[in-house]
Design a protein around this motif. Sequence first.
Motif, PDB file in Angstrom:
ATOM      1  N   VAL A 186       0.824  -1.203   0.000  1.00 46.20           N
ATOM      2  CA  VAL A 186       0.000   0.000   0.000  1.00 46.20           C
ATOM      3  C   VAL A 186       0.865   1.264   0.000  1.00 46.20           C
ATOM      4  N   ALA A 187       1.913   1.299   0.802  1.00 44.04           N
ATOM      5  CA  ALA A 187       2.762   2.493   0.839  1.00 44.04           C
ATOM      6  C   ALA A 187       3.434   2.741  -0.509  1.00 44.04           C
ATOM      7  N   VAL A 188       3.955   1.685  -1.128  1.00 44.33           N
ATOM      8  CA  VAL A 188       4.576   1.815  -2.451  1.00 44.33           C
ATOM      9  C   VAL A 188       3.529   2.264  -3.469  1.00 44.33           C
ATOM     10  N   SER A 189       2.363   1.642  -3.430  1.00 44.86           N
ATOM     11  CA  SER A 189       1.305   1.968  -4.389  1.00 44.86           C
ATOM     12  C   SER A 189       0.785   3.382  -4.181  1.00 44.86           C
ATOM     13  N   SER A 190       0.818   3.864  -2.952  1.00 42.74           N
ATOM     14  CA  SER A 190       0.433   5.238  -2.676  1.00 42.74           C
ATOM     15  C   SER A 190       1.420   6.210  -3.325  1.00 42.74           C
ATOM     16  N   SER A 191       2.703   5.936  -3.168  1.00 47.17           N
ATOM     17  CA  SER A 191       3.719   6.788  -3.803  1.00 47.17           C
ATOM     18  C   SER A 191       3.556   6.805  -5.321  1.00 47.17           C
ATOM     19  N   ASN A 192       3.203   5.654  -5.875  1.00 47.28           N
ATOM     20  CA  ASN A 192       3.062   5.521  -7.330  1.00 47.28           C
ATOM     21  C   ASN A 192       1.657   5.857  -7.829  1.00 47.28           C
ATOM     22  N   ARG A 193       0.744   6.129  -6.895  1.00 42.66           N
ATOM     23  CA  ARG A 193      -0.655   6.423  -7.230  1.00 42.66           C
ATOM     24  C   ARG A 193      -1.262   5.329  -8.105  1.00 42.66           C
ATOM     25  N   CYS A 194      -1.015   4.087  -7.737  1.00 37.91           N
ATOM     26  CA  CYS A 194      -1.539   2.943  -8.484  1.00 37.91           C
ATOM     27  C   CYS A 194      -2.920   2.590  -7.952  1.00 37.91           C
ATOM     28  N   TYR A 195      -3.932   2.964  -8.701  1.00 38.80           N
ATOM     29  CA  TYR A 195      -5.315   2.745  -8.303  1.00 38.80           C
ATOM     30  C   TYR A 195      -5.589   1.264  -8.041  1.00 38.80           C
ATOM     31  N   TYR A 196      -5.176   0.390  -8.959  1.00 38.69           N
ATOM     32  CA  TYR A 196      -5.443  -1.037  -8.792  1.00 38.69           C
ATOM     33  C   TYR A 196      -4.919  -1.533  -7.447  1.00 38.69           C
ATOM     34  N   CYS A 197      -3.660  -1.310  -7.172  1.00 37.13           N
ATOM     35  CA  CYS A 197      -3.049  -1.882  -5.962  1.00 37.13           C
ATOM     36  C   CYS A 197      -3.518  -1.189  -4.692  1.00 37.13           C
ATOM     37  N   LEU A 198      -3.820   0.103  -4.748  1.00 38.61           N
ATOM     38  CA  LEU A 198      -4.359   0.765  -3.562  1.00 38.61           C
ATOM     39  C   LEU A 198      -5.707   0.164  -3.169  1.00 38.61           C
ATOM     40  N   VAL A 199      -6.545  -0.105  -4.158  1.00 39.37           N
ATOM     41  CA  VAL A 199      -7.852  -0.697  -3.867  1.00 39.37           C
ATOM     42  C   VAL A 199      -7.693  -2.139  -3.380  1.00 39.37           C
ATOM     43  N   ASN A 213       2.875  -1.934 -10.038  1.00 41.80           N
ATOM     44  CA  ASN A 213       2.202  -0.640 -10.155  1.00 41.80           C
ATOM     45  C   ASN A 213       2.382  -0.073 -11.554  1.00 41.80           C
ATOM     46  N   ARG A 214       3.567  -0.199 -12.085  1.00 37.04           N
ATOM     47  CA  ARG A 214       3.841   0.350 -13.414  1.00 37.04           C
ATOM     48  C   ARG A 214       3.097  -0.427 -14.499  1.00 37.04           C
ATOM     49  N   VAL A 215       3.057  -1.742 -14.356  1.00 36.05           N
ATOM     50  CA  VAL A 215       2.319  -2.551 -15.333  1.00 36.05           C
ATOM     51  C   VAL A 215       0.827  -2.239 -15.252  1.00 36.05           C
ATOM     52  N   ALA A 216       0.280  -2.180 -14.051  1.00 36.83           N
ATOM     53  CA  ALA A 216      -1.148  -1.884 -13.887  1.00 36.83           C
ATOM     54  C   ALA A 216      -1.485  -0.512 -14.460  1.00 36.83           C
ATOM     55  N   SER A 217      -0.671   0.473 -14.180  1.00 36.79           N
ATOM     56  CA  SER A 217      -0.925   1.820 -14.689  1.00 36.79           C
ATOM     57  C   SER A 217      -0.766   1.889 -16.199  1.00 36.79           C
ATOM     58  N   ALA A 218       0.255   1.245 -16.728  1.00 32.48           N
ATOM     59  CA  ALA A 218       0.527   1.302 -18.172  1.00 32.48           C
ATOM     60  C   ALA A 218      -0.547   0.605 -18.991  1.00 32.48           C
TER      61      ALA A 218
END
Length: 187
Positions: free
Chosen positions: A74-87, A168-173
């Motif tokens: 969650v902390a990493v995903s928060s920094s990366n603003r990764c919607y998938y992983c934050l949820v 996070n990068r794969v999910a966002s991309a």
Amino acid sequence: MTQPTALGLPPVDPLPEATAKYFAICEEKLGMVPNVLKAHAFDIDKLNAFTALYNDLMLGQSGLSKLEREMIAVAVSSSNRCYYCLVAHGAAVRELSGDPAFGERMAMNWRVADLSERHRAMLDFVTRLTERPAEMAEADREGLRAAGFSDRDIWDVANVAAFFNMTNRVASATGMAPNDDYHAMAR
């Protein structure tokens, strides 16, 4: 409502027997097959590599608890603003902590969560590793040691953080969307 998983790549059809069994286990345990798994199902070798690494890092033997590993996600995903992983991982933090408010604080801004010194040191470390990896130094590792982490634990902290930086990068991309089911979990 059916959600796109990522890029609209169709899964292998039919799924290999082992993959179909794995998806059935997910359905049984979670009530769904996570979209990240469906997204990888266009290439069974990539799906198997992804799940093997995920299962080792997140569920395997470690000095880190499952909750601590989810907090890192969650902390990493928060920094990366990764919607998938934050949820998805926010739901896991809510469930594992037994505290929905804590899970929400973690997903929105982990710095406002009521954290032990150990957890604050861990999350400071993974945030720095995520945002400024070239600046990591022995002092960062010493901070974790002072908070009670062994060198093996530090290895695990770094590997979980690195895994989620990648995912996070794969999910966002690829525009990967989290399953709607995650939003209602552990509330």
